[in-house]
Design a protein around this motif. Structure first.
Motif, PDB file in Angstrom:
ATOM      1  N   PHE B  81     -82.460 -58.967   1.492  1.00  0.00           N
ATOM      2  CA  PHE B  81     -82.446 -59.819   2.675  1.00  0.00           C
ATOM      3  C   PHE B  81     -83.057 -61.186   2.419  1.00  0.00           C
ATOM      4  CE2 PHE B  81     -80.580 -56.703   5.136  1.00  0.00           C
ATOM      5  CZ  PHE B  81     -80.095 -57.364   6.241  1.00  0.00           C
ATOM      6  N   LEU B  82     -84.201 -61.177   1.720  1.00  0.00           N
ATOM      7  CA  LEU B  82     -84.812 -62.468   1.374  1.00  0.00           C
ATOM      8  C   LEU B  82     -83.843 -63.301   0.549  1.00  0.00           C
ATOM      9  CD1 LEU B  82     -88.495 -61.540   0.478  1.00  0.00           C
ATOM     10  CD2 LEU B  82     -87.648 -62.839   2.427  1.00  0.00           C
ATOM     11  N   THR B  84     -80.588 -63.096   0.445  1.00  0.00           N
ATOM     12  CA  THR B  84     -79.473 -63.563   1.265  1.00  0.00           C
ATOM     13  C   THR B  84     -79.858 -64.809   2.050  1.00  0.00           C
ATOM     14  OG1 THR B  84     -78.812 -61.262   1.496  1.00  0.00           O
ATOM     15  CG2 THR B  84     -77.753 -62.846   2.959  1.00  0.00           C
ATOM     16  N   ILE B  85     -81.033 -64.773   2.666  1.00  0.00           N
ATOM     17  CA  ILE B  85     -81.453 -65.899   3.502  1.00  0.00           C
ATOM     18  C   ILE B  85     -81.668 -67.154   2.647  1.00  0.00           C
ATOM     19  CG2 ILE B  85     -83.340 -66.761   4.946  1.00  0.00           C
ATOM     20  CD1 ILE B  85     -83.545 -63.802   5.963  1.00  0.00           C
ATOM     21  N   ALA B  86     -82.402 -66.990   1.527  1.00  0.00           N
ATOM     22  CA  ALA B  86     -82.641 -68.140   0.654  1.00  0.00           C
ATOM     23  C   ALA B  86     -81.324 -68.666   0.103  1.00  0.00           C
ATOM     24  CB  ALA B  86     -83.568 -67.745  -0.490  1.00  0.00           C
ATOM     25  N   ILE B  88     -78.173 -68.340   1.261  1.00  0.00           N
ATOM     26  CA  ILE B  88     -77.305 -69.007   2.229  1.00  0.00           C
ATOM     27  C   ILE B  88     -77.899 -70.359   2.639  1.00  0.00           C
ATOM     28  CG2 ILE B  88     -76.356 -68.892   4.566  1.00  0.00           C
ATOM     29  CD1 ILE B  88     -75.973 -65.951   4.207  1.00  0.00           C
ATOM     30  N   GLY B  89     -79.199 -70.358   2.956  1.00  0.00           N
ATOM     31  CA  GLY B  89     -79.825 -71.594   3.430  1.00  0.00           C
ATOM     32  C   GLY B  89     -79.709 -72.727   2.427  1.00  0.00           C
ATOM     33  N   TRP B 174     -82.868 -66.861  -8.236  1.00  0.00           N
ATOM     34  CA  TRP B 174     -82.284 -67.522  -7.064  1.00  0.00           C
ATOM     35  C   TRP B 174     -81.620 -68.841  -7.456  1.00  0.00           C
ATOM     36  CZ3 TRP B 174     -86.419 -66.838  -2.564  1.00  0.00           C
ATOM     37  CH2 TRP B 174     -86.377 -65.514  -2.146  1.00  0.00           C
ATOM     38  N   LEU B 243     -71.815 -66.011   3.584  1.00  0.00           N
ATOM     39  CA  LEU B 243     -72.278 -64.712   4.077  1.00  0.00           C
ATOM     40  C   LEU B 243     -71.451 -63.566   3.492  1.00  0.00           C
ATOM     41  CD1 LEU B 243     -74.296 -63.507   6.179  1.00  0.00           C
ATOM     42  CD2 LEU B 243     -72.466 -63.655   7.856  1.00  0.00           C
ATOM     43  N   THR B 265     -77.091 -60.418  -3.044  1.00  0.00           N
ATOM     44  CA  THR B 265     -77.046 -60.790  -1.636  1.00  0.00           C
ATOM     45  C   THR B 265     -76.460 -59.614  -0.840  1.00  0.00           C
ATOM     46  OG1 THR B 265     -74.838 -61.706  -1.860  1.00  0.00           O
ATOM     47  CG2 THR B 265     -76.670 -63.218  -2.185  1.00  0.00           C
ATOM     48  N   TRP B 266     -76.480 -59.753   0.451  1.00  0.00           N
ATOM     49  CA  TRP B 266     -76.056 -58.669   1.341  1.00  0.00           C
ATOM     50  C   TRP B 266     -74.658 -58.171   1.005  1.00  0.00           C
ATOM     51  CZ3 TRP B 266     -76.490 -59.277   7.403  1.00  0.00           C
ATOM     52  CH2 TRP B 266     -76.283 -58.039   7.996  1.00  0.00           C
TER      53      TRP B 266
END
Lengths: 292, 319
Positions: B81-82, B84-86, B88-89, B174, B243, B265-266
């Motif tokens: 999850f971390l 995915t967020i990093a 995508i952002g 990352w 996503l 990622t997710w």
């Protein structure tokens, strides 16, 4: 050439901007060039060390003869993998083009009852790529696949083509709608008033008028099928160039890496050829989402 | 019978069906049915694709409970999850800003030069994914055969090779997945923005030039304000595609270039759980269903923001 700017732009700032663009692009240029260069060398030349480069055609000869030492002396028929890749790519290209030209015509020119809903569906699927549904798509594959072992290969080709093509359908329909939108109505009216059916109008009047669109969508479908990795490795019973590269890097210790680099270069070749010959078409395709 | 079918097809009211049926069938088989089947699988304990053994059993919401439980207590899922967020952002910012900068920069140089470089930037998107992965595999390789390592060592910035995919946790892995996917996405923004700029009346540019405006002023005062819709379009579209896509990072993780823990990622996680190693389709389907719901909502919001009604004007003068 249309007017873009005044002629008195400072040459110096232009040079600085050009340099910045070159610098930003350099990883792409260097990365791809080193792989291509390695395919002509005895060992990989990825580290700027000129001493690791020994010019040889051995990789290419071995590759094309299928004499690959890659996986423990196993024979690898690279021409067959290339053919498999091409079959998938051509299949995807044809399916995408047929479906795209048909539905693109309908939503551009016909005012049917659920048109709005159909369009919303297409746009939503276009915005939200379907590759994430692969668990369900594989489940259908298992339910549909024939029991007889002989036909499983043929079935897997068929399935991978339509499954991969489906991913591109929303984009293709939207792209073709854009091309049909540009054709003047009078042409079609004339044919319809003369009593032609819509199918005839589509086939005989409209398709010849959207030839650039058809070329764009054929090319775009081909490249989509050609580049694919995930669908091919998940569904196809035979190897393609993509899975060949995947498996050979997985066994790095045994693999002859420059040979893999040669396979990668061979795999990249059609993409490069299309790049040089149809730049404008590619840019047009990439703009497809942007029709208002 | 045959006559009746022909009659039906001749009927003006249903003529459109012939045209949209192929697309409709493919959409049903490959979008709608998979969603329904994913929902079903997420209620079964399906493992290793052993359909005969597990498909008849319904375990209710257990897979979803497992998923949320793992989200709280299992570091692996939390890292997914971390990541995915990093991912995508940061990739989103790189995509939009990078695309914008490239489009603006290529506008201010000669047309021949810019068209060559614009085509080069399409390469990451159009190149075979396996080749593209191979390129970055060697570029970021953790030993001294890696291009980046050897370059930095040549400059004297580092003494010994850095294993980018494992060493600087989490930013090493990352950075690689963000960089690799960032390059793919930049071309999308670049093309859209380039086309937007070419549609802006050039009298504005020339008038500004005559008044002594610099490239920077022309960009920020004329081009960017006129491209607001396009910037929004690229941002939202790219958000959804980040996503859900995983093809470009799949091999990097599979080949061990980046650590699985911080390179997944997710959407890649769903694929891994369903198809690689010890597979667990029940869990994968549950994670997939949640992703589809999130994506569907985001997709709908996107279309509303972009003005869906404007995009689907009725065909003119249909007979």
């Amino acid at each position: 050439m249309s007017l873009r700017d005044v002629e008195v732009r400072a040459r110096k700032t232009e040079a600085i901007i050009a340099l910045a663009i070159i610098l930003a692009t350099s990883p792409i240029i260097i990365g791809f060039s080193l792989i291509i260069l390695s395919s002509f060398s005895k060992s990989m030349v990825t580290n700027f060390d000129p001493s690791s480069f020994h010019l040889t055609l051995e990789n290419w000869i071995n590759l094309l003869q299928g004499k690959s030492a890659a996986v423990g002396g196993l024979k690898e028929n690279i021409l067959k993998y290339t053919l498999n890749t091409a079959v998938v790519a051509l299949g995807v290209s044809l399916v995408v083009t047929l479906v795209g030209t048909m539905s693109g015509y309908a939503i551009s020119r016909m005012n049917f009852r659920y048109r709005k809903h159909f369009l919303l569906l297409i746009l939503l699927l276009h915005a939200f790529p379907g590759s994430v549904l692969i668990v369900g798509v594989y489940f259908i594959y298992r339910l549909m696949s024939p029991i007889a072992m002989g036909s499983i290969t043929t079935f897997s080709f068929f399935y991978v083509i339509i499954a991969r093509a489906s991913l591109e359908i929303p984009m293709a329909v939207w792209l073709m709608k854009g091309f049909f939108d540009l054709i003047p109505w009078e042409v079609e009216w004339a044919a319809l008033i003369d009593g032609a059916s819509r199918l005839t109008v589509w086939r005989k009047v409209m398709l010849p008028l959207v030839k650039p669109g058809i070329a764009a969508i054929l090319l775009f479908g081909f490249l989509a099928g050609w580049q694919d990795l995930i669908y091919v490795r998940t569904f196809l019973a035979e190897k393609t160039l993509a899975t060949f590269i995947e498996y050979n890097l997985g066994t790095l210790e045994f693999a002859e890496m420059p040979l893999v680099a040669a396979a990668a270069t061979l795999y990249l070749l059609p993409t490069i050829i299309f790049f040089i010959t149809s730049q404008q078409l590619l840019l047009k395709v990439s703009l497809a989402g942007l029709k208002r | 019978m045959k006559y009746k079918l022909k009659d039906f097809l001749r009927n003006k009211k249903y003529e459109y069906l012939i045209f949209i049926l192929p697309a409709l069938i493919l959409i049903i088989i490959f979008y709608i049915l998979p969603v329904a089947l994913s929902v079903y699988i997420s209620f079964t304990p399906l493992k290793n694709w052993n359909l005969d053994k597990y498909l008849g059993t319904i375990v209710g919401f257990r897979n979803y409970e497992r998923f949320f439980h793992m989200l709280q207590y299992d570091p692996i899922i939390r890292n997914v999850f971390l990541t995915t967020i990093a991912f995508i952002g940061i990739t989103l910012v790189i995509n939009v800003l990078g695309g914008l900068l490239l489009a603006l920069a290529t506008y201010f140089v000669s047309q021949k030069f810019s068209s060559v470089f614009r085509t080069l930037w399409l390469l990451p998107r159009m190149a075979p994914i396996a080749v593209y992965s191979l390129v970055w595999y060697y570029f970021f390789h953790g030993s001294d055969i890696g291009t980046l390592n050897s370059f930095l060592m040549y400059l004297g910035l580092i003494k010994k090779p850095i294993s980018w995919g494992y060493d600087i946790i989490p930013w090493g892995p990352w950075s690689i997945i963000i960089f690799v996917n960032g390059l793919v996405g930049v071309s999308f923004g670049m093309i859209i923005f380039t086309s937007a700029i070419s549609n802006i009346p050039k009298e504005l540019v020339i008038a500004a030039r005559v008044d002594g405006a610099s490239n920077w002023q022309i960009s920020t005062k004329i081009f960017i304000p006129l491209m607001k819709w396009h910037i929004l379009y690229v941002t939202t579209w790219q958000l959804l595609s980040l996503l859900t896509t995983y093809a470009h990072i799949f091999l990097l993780v599979q080949w061990g270039l980046v650590s699985k823990q911080y390179g997944t990622t997710w959407s890649l996680y769903i694929y891994q759980v369903a198809f690689t190693g010890r597979t667990d389709q029940g869990l994968a389907a549950a994670a997939g269903v949640i992703l589809v719901i999130v994506g569907g909502i985001l997709g709908y919001i996107t279309l509303r923001i972009l003005g869906f009604e404007r995009m689907i004007t009725k065909p003119r003068g249909d007979i």
